[in-house]
Design an enzyme around this catalytic site. Structure first.
Site, mmCIF file in Angstrom:
data_model
loop_
_atom_site.group_PDB
_atom_site.id
_atom_site.type_symbol
_atom_site.label_atom_id
_atom_site.label_comp_id
_atom_site.label_asym_id
_atom_site.label_seq_id
_atom_site.Cartn_x
_atom_site.Cartn_y
_atom_site.Cartn_z
ATOM 1 N N LYS A 177 25.332 42.514 -48.487
ATOM 2 C CA LYS A 177 23.896 42.650 -48.216
ATOM 3 C C LYS A 177 23.068 42.254 -49.439
ATOM 4 O O LYS A 177 22.014 41.628 -49.310
ATOM 5 C CB LYS A 177 23.558 44.079 -47.791
ATOM 6 C CG LYS A 177 24.234 44.537 -46.509
ATOM 7 C CD LYS A 177 23.935 43.630 -45.324
ATOM 8 C CE LYS A 177 22.556 43.817 -44.758
ATOM 9 N NZ LYS A 177 22.372 43.029 -43.494
ATOM 10 N N GLY A 226 21.679 37.651 -33.878
ATOM 11 C CA GLY A 226 22.433 38.883 -33.642
ATOM 12 C C GLY A 226 21.823 39.697 -32.516
ATOM 13 O O GLY A 226 21.693 40.920 -32.601
#
Length: 254
Positions: free
Chosen positions: A160, A11
């Site tokens: 998450k 990322g």
């Protein structure tokens, strides 16, 4: 200053990812960032050049959280991995699996490739969203707490929580030699480096500045500076005692 260690940042073009790269370059690491296309890598290099004189030590690898292709090559020769990549939406998705699949499957893809490549330690970007949802909030939370998925929880905190739990379950297998630490930041704010792509966090501020909200209710956010979050990733990467631990990153409530 040069450092022989090579760090993969997944990322790389994200808000936290870019700040991690800048601090790694500043400390002399060789950095490899994952991007979805070569064009994104070139744009990212141009974005970071005004902020770092060391971008010659930055290379890119093409990889996608939902595809096996590219991860073995991305990991090759890396000593550490900062797994920052995970989808962060501006609005609740119609299908929660649009967030959960890349978060969980992507994390396991990264960890498997890292373990097979002999990477020493992975630092995963988790969130306080994996700590405090699904509970009565009238108490102090710490790293021993987990979001309670037995209660209704929105897609992002669910993604998450499941991704971090999957990571700990993977590294706790006896045949896995990989070390893991997780960083669990609160609401991340700070300098946006890419004028063409703001973060979901920054969009909240920009929407206020554009006067697009009809009003501003009394909200309370625990916040943390993105530069502190990046520094926490680097500290968790190199501090021996950090292996096997979670670290909440939050500075104050606003």
């Amino acid at each position: 200053m040069t450092n022989k260690a090579t760090v993969l940042v997944t990322g790389a073009s994200g808000f936290i990812g870019m700040h991690c790269i800048l601090q790694l370059l500043d400390q002399g690491y060789q950095v490899r960032g994952t991007v979805r296309s070569a064009a994104k890598g070139e744009h990212l290099r141009q974005t970071l050049q005004p902020h770092s004189p060391h971008t010659q030590n930055l290379t890119f690898a093409e990889a996608d959280l939902l595809q096996d292709a590219g991860w073995a090559e991305a990991m090759s020769g890396c000593d550490f991995v900062l797994h920052v990549a995970s989808p962060l939406p501006l609005a609740e998705p119609k299908d929660e699996n649009d967030l959960i699949r890349p978060a969980v499957e992507g994390t396991l893809r990264v960890l498997r490739a890292a373990n097979e490549a002999g990477v020493r330690r992975v630092v995963q970007t988790s969130s306080v969203a994996a700590v405090l949802h699904g509970h009565d909030r009238n108490r102090v939370f710490d790293e021993s707490d987990w979001t309670n998925l037995d209660n209704p929880v929105a897609a992002y905190p669910k993604s998450k929580t499941l991704a971090e739990k999957a990571a700990w379950e993977y590294v706790n297998q006896p045949e896995v030699t990989l070390e893991l630490a997780t960083i669990n930041p609160s609401y991340v704010l700070g300098p946006v480096l890419d004028a063409q792509k703001t973060s979901a966090s920054a969009e909240v501020i920009l929407t206020i500045l554009r006067r697009q909200y009809p009003g501003t209710p009394r909200l309370n956010f625990a916040v943390v500076d993105v530069r502190d979050v990046a520094a926490a990733h680097l500290a968790a990467m190199t501090t021996p005692e950090a292996a096997g631990k979670r670290f909440i990153c939050s500075s104050e409530n606003i």
